[in-house]
Write an enzyme that holds these catalytic residues in place. Sequence first.
Site, PDB file in Angstrom:
ATOM      1  N   GLU A  99      -5.840  -4.470  10.410  1.00  0.00           N
ATOM      2  CA  GLU A  99      -4.763  -3.515  10.667  1.00  0.00           C
ATOM      3  C   GLU A  99      -5.053  -2.729  11.941  1.00  0.00           C
ATOM      4  OE1 GLU A  99      -2.602  -2.443   6.759  1.00  0.00           O
ATOM      5  OE2 GLU A  99      -4.350  -1.160   6.918  1.00  0.00           O
ATOM      6  N   GLY A 145       2.293   2.334  10.623  1.00  0.00           N
ATOM      7  CA  GLY A 145       3.286   3.387  10.441  1.00  0.00           C
ATOM      8  C   GLY A 145       4.013   3.775  11.722  1.00  0.00           C
ATOM      9  N   GLU A 201      -6.863   5.192   7.401  1.00  0.00           N
ATOM     10  CA  GLU A 201      -6.571   6.592   7.082  1.00  0.00           C
ATOM     11  C   GLU A 201      -7.742   7.237   6.353  1.00  0.00           C
ATOM     12  OE1 GLU A 201      -2.825   5.742   5.183  1.00  0.00           O
ATOM     13  OE2 GLU A 201      -2.017   5.197   7.146  1.00  0.00           O
ATOM     14  N   HIS A 250      -9.555   1.720   4.379  1.00  0.00           N
ATOM     15  CA  HIS A 250      -8.319   1.863   5.154  1.00  0.00           C
ATOM     16  C   HIS A 250      -8.560   2.841   6.306  1.00  0.00           C
ATOM     17  CE1 HIS A 250      -4.230   2.899   6.258  1.00  0.00           C
ATOM     18  NE2 HIS A 250      -3.871   1.760   5.688  1.00  0.00           N
ATOM     19  N   LYS A 274       0.199   4.280  -0.373  1.00  0.00           N
ATOM     20  CA  LYS A 274      -0.390   5.504   0.196  1.00  0.00           C
ATOM     21  C   LYS A 274      -0.112   6.689  -0.740  1.00  0.00           C
ATOM     22  CE  LYS A 274      -0.042   3.334   4.648  1.00  0.00           C
ATOM     23  NZ  LYS A 274      -0.044   3.469   6.091  1.00  0.00           N
ATOM     24  N   SER A 319       3.045  -2.122  10.332  1.00  0.00           N
ATOM     25  CA  SER A 319       4.486  -2.250  10.561  1.00  0.00           C
ATOM     26  C   SER A 319       5.022  -3.648  10.244  1.00  0.00           C
ATOM     27  CB  SER A 319       4.857  -1.823  11.991  1.00  0.00           C
ATOM     28  OG  SER A 319       4.500  -0.468  12.197  1.00  0.00           O
ATOM     29  N   ASN A 374       0.885  -1.166   0.000  1.00  0.00           N
ATOM     30  CA  ASN A 374       0.000   0.000   0.000  1.00  0.00           C
ATOM     31  C   ASN A 374       0.921   1.214   0.000  1.00  0.00           C
ATOM     32  OD1 ASN A 374      -1.786   2.052   0.494  1.00  0.00           O
ATOM     33  ND2 ASN A 374      -2.272   1.431   2.604  1.00  0.00           N
TER      34      ASN A 374
HETATM   35  P1  PGA Z   1       2.631   0.267   7.582  1.00  0.00           P
HETATM   36  O1  PGA Z   1       1.206   0.560   6.915  1.00  0.00           O
HETATM   37  O2  PGA Z   1       3.108  -1.042   7.034  1.00  0.00           O
HETATM   38  O3  PGA Z   1       3.501   1.418   7.147  1.00  0.00           O
HETATM   39  O4  PGA Z   1       2.428   0.215   9.053  1.00  0.00           O
HETATM   40  C1  PGA Z   1       0.302  -0.484   6.719  1.00  0.00           C
HETATM   41  C2  PGA Z   1      -0.958   0.050   6.099  1.00  0.00           C
HETATM   42  O5  PGA Z   1      -1.396   1.156   6.458  1.00  0.00           O
HETATM   43  O6  PGA Z   1      -1.565  -0.617   5.242  1.00  0.00           O
END
Ligand code: PGA
Length: 247
Positions: free
Chosen positions: A166, A172, A96, A94, A11, A212, A9
Amino acid sequence: MRKKIVAGNWKMNMTPSEAVALCETLKPLVAESEADVVLCVPAIDICPVVEAVRGTNIAVGAENLYYEDKGAYTGEISADMILDAGAKYVIIGHSERRDYFKETDAIINKKVLKALEKGLIPIVCCGETLEQREQGITIDWVRMQIKIAFQGVSAEQAKGMVIAYEPIWAIGTGVTATTEQAQEVCKAIRDVICEVYGTDTAEAIRIQYGGSVNAKNAAELFAQPDIDGGLVGGASLKADFGVIATA
Ligand code: PGA
């Protein structure tokens, strides 16, 4: 046996030219993967990435879609646009998007139904905040998110879908859920799918862990019985994604 699925992903990262360069780096690194390998990329990168990975084992996904077919929705992209550009997958819901763009479970459900109607494979995201985990409501919360996202989805459709668990506190942050925590919630998600659709669907649907995931922790996470791969943010922007995709 469910085939693993490892999805990046990106982003809001990678200009179109950066995207093509990253694909060139990643192609040889994921070539030996036994999993389905997917790159979910910004809308403007879909066409160049589809071109860049043509003939490889990498499939392409979008990071979002809108649930209307077409019309006056400035800035949005439709399922038809995504498909015509050559992508097969779409991330929906997601955290976000839920947080910054105020997407509700009801909106996410509409997006899931539109993606399925058009033939895109949804990667439906769910997960709890740290506060919810501390309150002990993680499983209730995730069950609710899944039940609403899957309203009106048939068992046949659900079988081909992907769910990404998640935990928001792990996205992140560099703090990964423990394998026990990740497995516990992924199992609970499979259980709710079983309650709604029965065993066949629960056995077929693929459930990823995200938050992560990195080159060091991927193998142990993906070895859990209910974790069928990962949704990978930060580490999908570098060569580590090759290690994760072959973990
Ligand atoms: P990350 O993000 O691996 O940077 O923690 C995962 C995601 O938001 O899909």
